[in-house]
Design a protein around this motif. Structure first.
Motif, short mmCIF file in Angstrom:
data_model
loop_
_atom_site.label_atom_id
_atom_site.label_comp_id
_atom_site.label_asym_id
_atom_site.label_seq_id
_atom_site.Cartn_x
_atom_site.Cartn_y
_atom_site.Cartn_z
N TYR A 146 55.36 46.86 81.20
CA TYR A 146 55.32 48.11 81.88
C TYR A 146 54.24 47.68 83.09
CZ TYR A 146 56.86 50.67 78.09
OH TYR A 146 57.69 51.16 77.23
N ASP A 147 54.86 47.00 84.34
CA ASP A 147 54.01 46.72 85.38
C ASP A 147 53.85 47.87 86.49
OD1 ASP A 147 52.94 45.57 87.66
OD2 ASP A 147 54.78 44.12 88.20
N PRO A 148 52.50 48.44 86.46
CA PRO A 148 52.15 49.40 87.07
C PRO A 148 52.02 49.26 88.90
CG PRO A 148 50.27 48.60 86.36
CD PRO A 148 51.29 47.75 85.86
N SER A 149 52.24 48.07 89.24
CA SER A 149 52.09 47.62 90.68
C SER A 149 53.70 47.48 91.34
CB SER A 149 51.58 46.14 90.64
OG SER A 149 52.77 45.22 90.36
N GLY A 150 54.43 48.14 90.82
CA GLY A 150 55.83 48.44 91.67
C GLY A 150 55.76 49.31 92.86
N LYS A 151 56.38 48.95 93.88
CA LYS A 151 56.14 49.74 95.07
C LYS A 151 56.96 50.96 94.87
CE LYS A 151 56.27 45.99 98.63
NZ LYS A 151 56.70 45.16 99.44
N GLU A 152 58.14 50.93 94.30
CA GLU A 152 58.78 52.19 93.95
C GLU A 152 58.14 53.20 93.22
OE1 GLU A 152 62.00 54.94 94.58
OE2 GLU A 152 61.34 52.88 95.50
N GLU A 161 47.97 53.33 99.99
CA GLU A 161 48.24 51.80 100.03
C GLU A 161 47.10 50.93 99.61
OE1 GLU A 161 48.85 48.68 104.06
OE2 GLU A 161 48.98 50.80 104.31
N GLU A 162 45.81 51.65 99.85
CA GLU A 162 44.52 50.71 99.51
C GLU A 162 44.39 50.47 97.84
OE1 GLU A 162 43.55 52.63 103.34
OE2 GLU A 162 44.71 53.32 101.25
N ALA A 163 44.83 51.79 96.96
CA ALA A 163 44.85 51.82 95.59
C ALA A 163 46.05 50.77 95.21
CB ALA A 163 44.92 53.22 95.10
N HIS A 164 47.32 50.90 95.93
CA HIS A 164 48.20 49.88 95.23
C HIS A 164 47.76 48.50 95.58
CE1 HIS A 164 52.39 48.05 96.21
NE2 HIS A 164 52.45 48.65 94.71
N ALA A 169 46.34 43.35 93.11
CA ALA A 169 45.36 42.30 92.99
C ALA A 169 44.96 41.96 91.61
CB ALA A 169 44.06 42.52 93.92
N LEU A 170 44.77 43.10 90.77
CA LEU A 170 44.57 43.05 89.47
C LEU A 170 45.46 42.40 88.76
CD1 LEU A 170 42.11 46.36 88.98
CD2 LEU A 170 41.57 44.23 89.54
N VAL A 171 46.65 42.69 88.91
CA VAL A 171 47.66 42.11 88.16
C VAL A 171 47.69 40.64 88.38
CG1 VAL A 171 50.30 41.77 88.23
CG2 VAL A 171 49.34 44.12 88.15
N CYS A 172 47.54 40.16 89.51
CA CYS A 172 47.18 38.63 89.62
C CYS A 172 46.06 38.20 89.52
CB CYS A 172 47.60 38.62 91.31
SG CYS A 172 49.31 39.22 91.59
N TYR A 173 45.16 38.74 89.32
CA TYR A 173 43.59 38.20 89.21
C TYR A 173 43.62 37.28 87.96
CZ TYR A 173 38.62 38.23 88.39
OH TYR A 173 37.06 37.87 88.54
N SER A 174 42.94 36.05 88.24
CA SER A 174 43.27 34.83 87.50
C SER A 174 41.98 34.54 86.46
CB SER A 174 43.08 33.43 88.58
OG SER A 174 42.06 33.34 89.21
#
Length: 215
Positions: A146-152, A161-164, A169-174
């Protein structure tokens, strides 16, 4: 004591009281994902209860059968001080644990989720515990499919836009060596409210700890 003797490593999710002063712990293990174990009162007296707090890393020796898994010895290592966080932060880490227990059935191995839990707990010792827990929630949802970062999804749920950008960024945080992020409180709160709605609308779940990040 019957059962195969196994050595197990994992991260404690929950501890509950059991009969005769014993406890049952739910642990996300490297080998089998979420697993339950029983600890007797005598064993806890011998080894102490400090290593059984949520998000402690534990090394367990247990007699495992088809019906039960009884701990014979254990060693726990707190990765951050759960006793020194606020009530609000405690609810936020409970939110994370609830997500893990909802989306990953007992016995389902997932080394990626195990890694996220370990890194999040280690990071909370040196960085903001609230943002750290929220980051782990976002990444564990992705691991569950369940990826919450999808544009749709962002468009349909009127996410700014800021929250998205923050969610992406959090999805990709290493975790390891990642630079510090500046997060404005209003953007964080919007992202948290969005995630609650995402869970209800997309994942069809309502958490007991819903709203923990949007205070």
């Amino acid at each position: 004591m019957n059962g195969e003797i196994r050595s197990i490593r994992g991260i404690v999710l929950r501890t509950t009281e059991s009969g005769a002063g014993g406890r049952r712990i739910s642990v996300f293990t490297e080998e089998t994902g979420i697993s339950g174990f029983f600890l007797s009162r005598g064993l806890i007296s011998r080894y102490g209860a400090g290593g059984l707090l949520p998000l402690c890393r534990v090394r367990i020796t247990a007699a495992v059968s088809h019906q039960t898994a009884v701990v014979t010895q254990y060693e726990g290592q707190p990765l951050f001080d759960m006793l020194n966080i606020t009530y609000e932060e405690l609810r936020q880490w409970s939110y994370l644990i609830e997500i893990v227990q909802l989306f990953f059935p007992e016995g389902e191995r997932d080394s990626h989720v195990y890694s996220i839990l370990c890194r999040a707990a280690e990071t909370a010792a040196v960085k903001n515990p609230s943002v750290t827990a929220f980051t782990a929630v976002v990444q564990i949802l992705c691991a569950a499919g369940y990826d919450p970062s999808g544009k749709e999804t962002a468009r349909e749920m009127a996410l700014s836009e800021e929250a998205h950008s923050l969610i992406c960024a959090l999805v990709c945080y290493s975790w390891t060596g990642a630079p510090a992020m500046t997060i404005h409180s209003d953007v964080f709160r919007e992202s948290a409210l969005f995630l609650d709605r995402f869970l209800e609308k997309v994942c069809d779940v309502k958490l007991r700890t819903s709203g923990a990040f949007s205070i």
